[in-house]
Motif scaffolding. Sequence first.
Motif, mmCIF file in Angstrom:
data_model
loop_
_atom_site.group_PDB
_atom_site.id
_atom_site.type_symbol
_atom_site.label_atom_id
_atom_site.label_comp_id
_atom_site.label_asym_id
_atom_site.label_seq_id
_atom_site.Cartn_x
_atom_site.Cartn_y
_atom_site.Cartn_z
ATOM 1 N N TRP A 1 0.821 -1.218 0.000
ATOM 2 C CA TRP A 1 0.000 0.000 0.000
ATOM 3 C C TRP A 1 0.854 1.267 0.000
ATOM 4 O O TRP A 1 0.429 2.313 0.471
ATOM 5 C CB TRP A 1 -0.922 -0.001 1.223
ATOM 6 N N THR B 1 -0.746 5.608 -6.615
ATOM 7 C CA THR B 1 -1.907 5.477 -7.508
ATOM 8 C C THR B 1 -3.038 4.680 -6.860
ATOM 9 O O THR B 1 -3.966 4.261 -7.553
ATOM 10 C CB THR B 1 -1.492 4.784 -8.822
ATOM 11 N N ALA B 2 -2.959 4.475 -5.558
ATOM 12 C CA ALA B 2 -3.985 3.696 -4.859
ATOM 13 C C ALA B 2 -4.148 4.239 -3.443
ATOM 14 O O ALA B 2 -3.244 4.894 -2.903
ATOM 15 C CB ALA B 2 -3.595 2.219 -4.818
ATOM 16 N N GLY C 1 0.250 5.054 0.972
ATOM 17 C CA GLY C 1 -0.752 5.242 -0.053
ATOM 18 C C GLY C 1 -1.331 6.648 -0.040
ATOM 19 O O GLY C 1 -0.803 7.563 0.588
ATOM 20 N N LEU D 1 -7.046 10.464 -4.316
ATOM 21 C CA LEU D 1 -6.462 10.153 -5.619
ATOM 22 C C LEU D 1 -6.684 11.261 -6.629
ATOM 23 O O LEU D 1 -5.915 11.396 -7.590
ATOM 24 C CB LEU D 1 -7.056 8.846 -6.149
ATOM 25 N N TYR E 1 -12.393 4.524 -0.868
ATOM 26 C CA TYR E 1 -12.365 3.997 -2.230
ATOM 27 C C TYR E 1 -12.722 2.510 -2.262
ATOM 28 O O TYR E 1 -12.398 1.762 -1.337
ATOM 29 C CB TYR E 1 -10.970 4.182 -2.856
ATOM 30 N N ARG F 1 -12.900 -0.927 -5.160
ATOM 31 C CA ARG F 1 -12.404 -1.398 -6.440
ATOM 32 C C ARG F 1 -13.483 -1.309 -7.529
ATOM 33 O O ARG F 1 -14.653 -1.573 -7.269
ATOM 34 C CB ARG F 1 -11.955 -2.847 -6.338
ATOM 35 N N SER G 1 -10.031 -2.691 -12.740
ATOM 36 C CA SER G 1 -8.610 -2.562 -12.394
ATOM 37 C C SER G 1 -8.304 -1.234 -11.712
ATOM 38 O O SER G 1 -7.143 -0.950 -11.398
ATOM 39 C CB SER G 1 -7.754 -2.692 -13.652
ATOM 40 N N GLY G 2 -9.346 -0.414 -11.495
ATOM 41 C CA GLY G 2 -9.124 0.892 -10.883
ATOM 42 C C GLY G 2 -9.909 1.074 -9.601
ATOM 43 O O GLY G 2 -10.328 0.114 -8.955
ATOM 44 N N TRP G 3 -10.108 2.341 -9.229
ATOM 45 C CA TRP G 3 -10.778 2.684 -7.986
ATOM 46 C C TRP G 3 -11.923 3.648 -8.251
ATOM 47 O O TRP G 3 -11.873 4.413 -9.209
ATOM 48 C CB TRP G 3 -9.798 3.340 -6.994
ATOM 49 N N ALA H 1 -9.430 1.914 1.763
ATOM 50 C CA ALA H 1 -9.637 1.015 0.634
ATOM 51 C C ALA H 1 -10.480 -0.166 1.094
ATOM 52 O O ALA H 1 -10.167 -0.796 2.112
ATOM 53 C CB ALA H 1 -8.312 0.521 0.071
ATOM 54 N N THR I 1 -10.703 -3.060 0.020
ATOM 55 C CA THR I 1 -10.081 -4.372 -0.146
ATOM 56 C C THR I 1 -9.075 -4.709 0.947
ATOM 57 O O THR I 1 -8.514 -5.805 0.952
ATOM 58 C CB THR I 1 -9.373 -4.440 -1.513
#
Length: 584
Positions: free
Chosen positions: A73, A77-78, A98, A102, A267, A269, A272-274, A375, A377
């Motif tokens: 993390w 970009t995340a 992180g 963003l 954020y 998922r 492949s992005g957020w 996040a 996830t």
Amino acid sequence: MAGTLGRWNDGGWRVSTSFDLFPFHPPSHSAMRILRSLMPGLLVAAAPVQATPAQSPPGDSLRIAINRVFAAWTGTTAPGCAVGVSRNGNVIFENGYGMANLEHDIPITPASIFHVASVSKQFTAAAIMLLVRDGRLSLEDEVRKYVPEVPAYPQKITIRHLLHHTSGLRDQWDLLIMARGRFEEDRVTEDDVLEIVSRQETLNFEPGTEYLYSNTGYTLAGTIVRRVSGKSLRDFADERIFRPLGMTNTHFHDDYTMIVKGRTAGYARRGSGWRVSLPNYDTYGATSLYTTVGDLLKWQRNFDSPVVGDEAMRREMEASGVLARGDTTAYGLGLSTEQYRGARLVGHGGADAGYRTYLGRFPDHGVSIVVLCNASTVNPSALTRSVADVVLGGALAPAPPPARATATPSQEQLARIAGVYSHPLTGAPMFITLRGKTLVLGQTGGPELMPQSATQFRVAGTPVQFSLNQAGDLVQTVVAWPPRTAVTYRRQRATTLTRNDLETYAGRYHSEELGATYTVTATDSTLTLRTRMGRALTARHAYGDTFAGDMLLNFTRDATGRVNGIRMSSNRVFHVRFEREAVR
């Protein structure tokens, strides 16, 4: 994802948003979800160890080792996490990993402010306990004394029941999701919760007989604080908890449009992005605390050196609830107690929208750990334990070995176990499937059942054990601390329904408890449910008149055998009544 706009309100700018609540993915009623909802903190307990001073790596070694835990993390970009660690009340590590935002390339730092979700509950419980110390109320007071909107059920619900999650009150979020079908663009207020609670004709269970996590209880506790003290939970907590402890970056957030400088965005998922995922409600008590890792470490220090409350209050908050049958729940007043590698761990996690948080304290070692993430996830509980491995080191017992098979039943013996079983309280189906020479928990995939004998199995990766009894039912026990009464899942006869069979369930069903109507339609293999604004829900036949999928559906029949209603359930709401409407 909806955009974020500024709008003028009451003399200042507010954030105007439209986002998912969790985002919510309604539960498929596998047996493991029911087990997890009924039983908190299922961790295998290692052998107790003698309390010893925590021996963590010195200086740079500690920093390098903890940084390694959060290596996934550290990008730009995340989203990521903030972490704080203290020993004996002194901060020994803080860092951010992180991005806090963003869109504006703002990194997370230890000063970043997070929505901490259910970590909030311990502060609501503390506010109640301060009112108890003031002589303003008692934990044994009936809830209706302060919140008459709660229906007059035959059984008395006390404030203690609310805080121990033993009230039987259905969970507010699942009720509102059932009623509305969605949360996007629908602001949720305290009045919304009180209104739907007032509609509920029954409880999940008799108060004090079961443990089932219920956010409703803590929202009502926040209401009680306001009505007894004459101040909002936000103002009461600020005056009696946060300011005395110097928690200057902490508040209960009672207006989700309010601007908070330094706040992280949540954020989730998307491919492949957020995408941005923020809470959109003005309820508090069960959630809505905004804070930092540094402020939470100040709160942790208060348990060892009380400024707010006293030692008696700490003991009361940590003391486990006890059910009518004598089981302990490992949940006190906004705090759960677990065993991790032989060490006592007192803490709480939180998950709302894109936020995932955990606050834990190892009281016998004087170590506290805070992990706040933005996040969806992230697993902050697992990260906390990895940090504990670094900080506590040799003071922890060795991790217990994973369960393994100790017997080799024949194919015929394994086939006797396979089938569908139902939970005695909810009716939720539990499928045991034979794949080759292996039994798994679930229909399409799940943890393996490790044979201990021809009739006894451990569930891989959990402290759950199943034994086949003489009646052909499965008896579930938990091989962990604290011990719990066994639960018997009854074997059900598996049947196959045709399209014509499924059509007999089709129709419109209305629930006065939700103020909602669902239209049920049949396909060749499933039932589809729709209401107002929500997406279509799907359920597949499990056994008898029971269907499982996005929700658990128990259809009812009249004396002639005609389908006349539904009892709808989720993880935290049991048997909401729907009546079938007559065909016009």
